[in-house]
Design a protein around this motif. Structure first.
Motif, PDB file in Angstrom:
ATOM      1  N   LYS B 234      -1.002  36.378 -27.736  1.00 26.35           N
ATOM      2  CA  LYS B 234       0.088  36.816 -27.022  1.00 26.35           C
ATOM      3  C   LYS B 234       1.221  36.413 -27.301  1.00 26.35           C
ATOM      4  O   LYS B 234       2.085  37.028 -27.188  1.00 26.35           O
ATOM      5  CB  LYS B 234      -0.506  36.210 -25.305  1.00 26.35           C
ATOM      6  N   ASN B 235       1.202  35.110 -27.847  1.00 28.08           N
ATOM      7  CA  ASN B 235       2.565  34.578 -28.229  1.00 28.08           C
ATOM      8  C   ASN B 235       3.046  34.682 -29.923  1.00 28.08           C
ATOM      9  O   ASN B 235       4.148  34.314 -30.147  1.00 28.08           O
ATOM     10  CB  ASN B 235       2.582  32.827 -27.852  1.00 28.08           C
ATOM     11  N   CYS B 236       2.015  35.315 -30.457  1.00 27.08           N
ATOM     12  CA  CYS B 236       2.250  35.599 -31.797  1.00 27.08           C
ATOM     13  C   CYS B 236       3.220  36.730 -32.076  1.00 27.08           C
ATOM     14  O   CYS B 236       3.008  37.849 -31.609  1.00 27.08           O
ATOM     15  CB  CYS B 236       1.203  35.993 -32.682  1.00 27.08           C
ATOM     16  N   PRO B 237       4.470  36.513 -32.824  1.00 27.38           N
ATOM     17  CA  PRO B 237       5.327  37.763 -32.966  1.00 27.38           C
ATOM     18  C   PRO B 237       4.862  38.964 -33.721  1.00 27.38           C
ATOM     19  O   PRO B 237       5.149  40.152 -33.533  1.00 27.38           O
ATOM     20  CB  PRO B 237       6.456  37.313 -33.557  1.00 27.38           C
ATOM     21  N   VAL B 238       3.517  38.505 -34.535  1.00 30.31           N
ATOM     22  CA  VAL B 238       3.082  39.805 -35.024  1.00 30.31           C
ATOM     23  C   VAL B 238       1.456  40.066 -34.525  1.00 30.31           C
ATOM     24  O   VAL B 238       0.611  40.755 -35.005  1.00 30.31           O
ATOM     25  CB  VAL B 238       3.050  39.773 -36.645  1.00 30.31           C
ATOM     26  N   GLY B 239       1.125  39.312 -33.424  1.00 30.98           N
ATOM     27  CA  GLY B 239       0.218  39.655 -32.659  1.00 30.98           C
ATOM     28  C   GLY B 239      -1.212  39.383 -33.254  1.00 30.98           C
ATOM     29  O   GLY B 239      -2.271  40.045 -33.194  1.00 30.98           O
TER      30      GLY B 239
END
Lengths: 151, 302
Positions: B234-239
């Motif tokens: 959820k916090n990953c910019p590239v999901g």
């Protein structure tokens, strides 16, 4: 990265590099052949030119001798050049100011100088991907040369 | 209420507070690194792609290849990615930094002005297909170069417009197409972290297919995960969830956000066993890239 994925990708990368290498070997051979043919053609042309030397000698004297300054807008600022003309031909082009240019692009763009000297005319093509810097050099040389044009 | 809080005696920092301090320090270091590269090497990404354009144009024309400064830059960027993952994308690339800044500003505005609890992100359904678009962009550009028709796109490159702006020059009138595209991209950047990098960047497409040395990539021990926990994804910019989406690992831009949000501390980079402080490892990579960039002629001031 998982080892399996890494292995597959590494193999693919090596394959691409090997293909490029293979291409390069073939292309270099071809380029050598082209150079040879061009050299022959040049020799023939030289012979013909010799016959018309007097006429050409007059034509070639396009410019006044001397050193002329020129400047033009490049990528990020002014490009200033000193163009030296000897025996009526553009013999050297020194870039004395190019602080606004990115070095990597300016290095590529500087190839136009050789071409300008070879054809004795600032009307040459720009270097792709280094359009602004090469255009700047070309225009600066044209500016300098315009001061040397015989009336 | 104030009294009760002031009465608690000063304690040594708790584990959570220590972690918070560590995360904060690393974040500040990261922002500093991005700023330095944004100012000194804003054209690095375009230069690397010029290497690909040059190679494809030369091959399309049947000419032999020469090692010019564009090709050296391309090789430098690829070698760095091979060794350290997409550190270039996460911390060096000016377009990535622009994206982070635009999204950061947009998230702040959404929070303060529109009182949204969570800033906008793209829904999952359109997310994965969009990540494939960059391969189409790469294929089209490479094909145009090989066919010798790249000049058709003169004036349409948003990178060109951006690079003019970083040199404090207004793009000329012929760049209307590029200006429109750049504005659209900036709007996209405001709606989704790393919008350009993961959906559109042709250089990102190349990087995402690169092999990365397994011991320098981010890994997770997912067997220790809390049930149903998706904090990292959820916090990953590239999901992505490191290690789980194995064919999407190439999307990772090495921002290391996941390491801080994992409640179990499952995610780490094997190289961090050698360099204990994560911010030191960031600075070392940045210095290494900077030195390489100066040698390649990417630095605007040296």
């Amino acid at each position: 990265m998982k080892y399996s994925v890494f292995g597959v990708r590494l193999a693919a990368l090596l394959l691409i590099l090997a293909t490029l290498y293979g291409y390069q070997v073939t292309a270099a051979d071809r380029a050598q052949e082209i150079t040879r043919v061009k050299a022959e053609a040049l020799q023939i042309r030289r012979q013909r030119e010799d016959e018309e030397r007097e006429r050409l000698a007059i034509l070639a004297q396009k410019y006044k001798n001397g050193t002329f300054e020129g400047e033009a807008e490049g990528f990020g600022g002014l490009i200033k050049v000193h163009v030296t003309i000897t025996e009526g031909n553009i013999s050297t082009v020194d870039v004395v100011e190019h602080s606004g240019e990115d070095e990597v692009y300016f290095g590529m763009a500087a190839a136009v100088i050789e071409e300008i000297i070879a054809v004795n005319d600032p009307q040459v093509d720009t270097v792709s991907s280094a359009t602004f810097s090469s255009q700047g050099i070309i225009r600066a040389v044209a500016d300098a040369v315009s001061k040397a044009v015989k009336a | 209420m104030n009294d009760s809080s002031s009465q608690t005696p000063p304690k040594p920092l708790s584990a959570a507070a220590l972690k918070e301090r560590k995360t904060r320090r690393k974040m500040l270091v990261g922002v500093g690194i991005r700023l330095v590269f944004f100012v000194t090497m804003p054209a690095a990404f375009a230069t690397g792609f010029s290497g690909i354009k040059y190679l494809m144009t030369a091959i399309g024309a049947g000419e032999s290849l020469s090692m010019n400064s564009f090709v050296w830059t391309l090789m430098g960027l690829l070698a760095f990615t091979f060794l350290f993952g997409r550190f270039f994308c996460g911390y060096v690339c000016a377009f990535g930094t622009l994206g982070d800044a635009v999204y950061g500003l947009s998230a702040w505005i959404q929070k303060k002005v529109f009182h949204r609890k969570k800033p906008l992100v793209f829904p999952d359904k359109v997310y994965r297909p969009l990540q494939k678009v960059k391969y189409v962009v790469l294929a089209v550009l490479v094909l145009l170069c090989a066919l010798g028709s790249y000049s058709l796109l003169t004036g349409w490159s948003p990178w060109n417009v951006f690079s003019r702006l970083t040199a404090f020059q207004w793009p000329s009138a012929g760049y209307i197409g590029g200006i429109v595209l750049l504005v659209l991209i900036v709007i996209g950047m405001a709606c989704q972290p790393r919008f350009f990098c993961q959906f559109l960047c042709p250089m990102g497409a190349v990087f995402s297919l690169m092999p990365v040395l397994p011991f320098s990539a981010v890994t997770s021990r997912s067997e220790n995960c809390l049930k149903g926990c998706q904090a990292c994804r959820k916090n990953c910019p590239v999901g992505i969830k490191p290690g789980e989406d194995k064919f999407l690992d190439g999307e990772c831009v090495a921002c290391e956000k996941c390491m801080h949000v994992c409640p179990k501390g499952n995610i780490h980079r094997p190289t961090h066993k050698i360099i204990r402080h994560e911010w030191v490892s960031l600075v070392l990579k940045a210095v290494l890239f900077f030195v390489m960039g100066v040698f390649l002629g990417l630095c605007r001031f040296l």
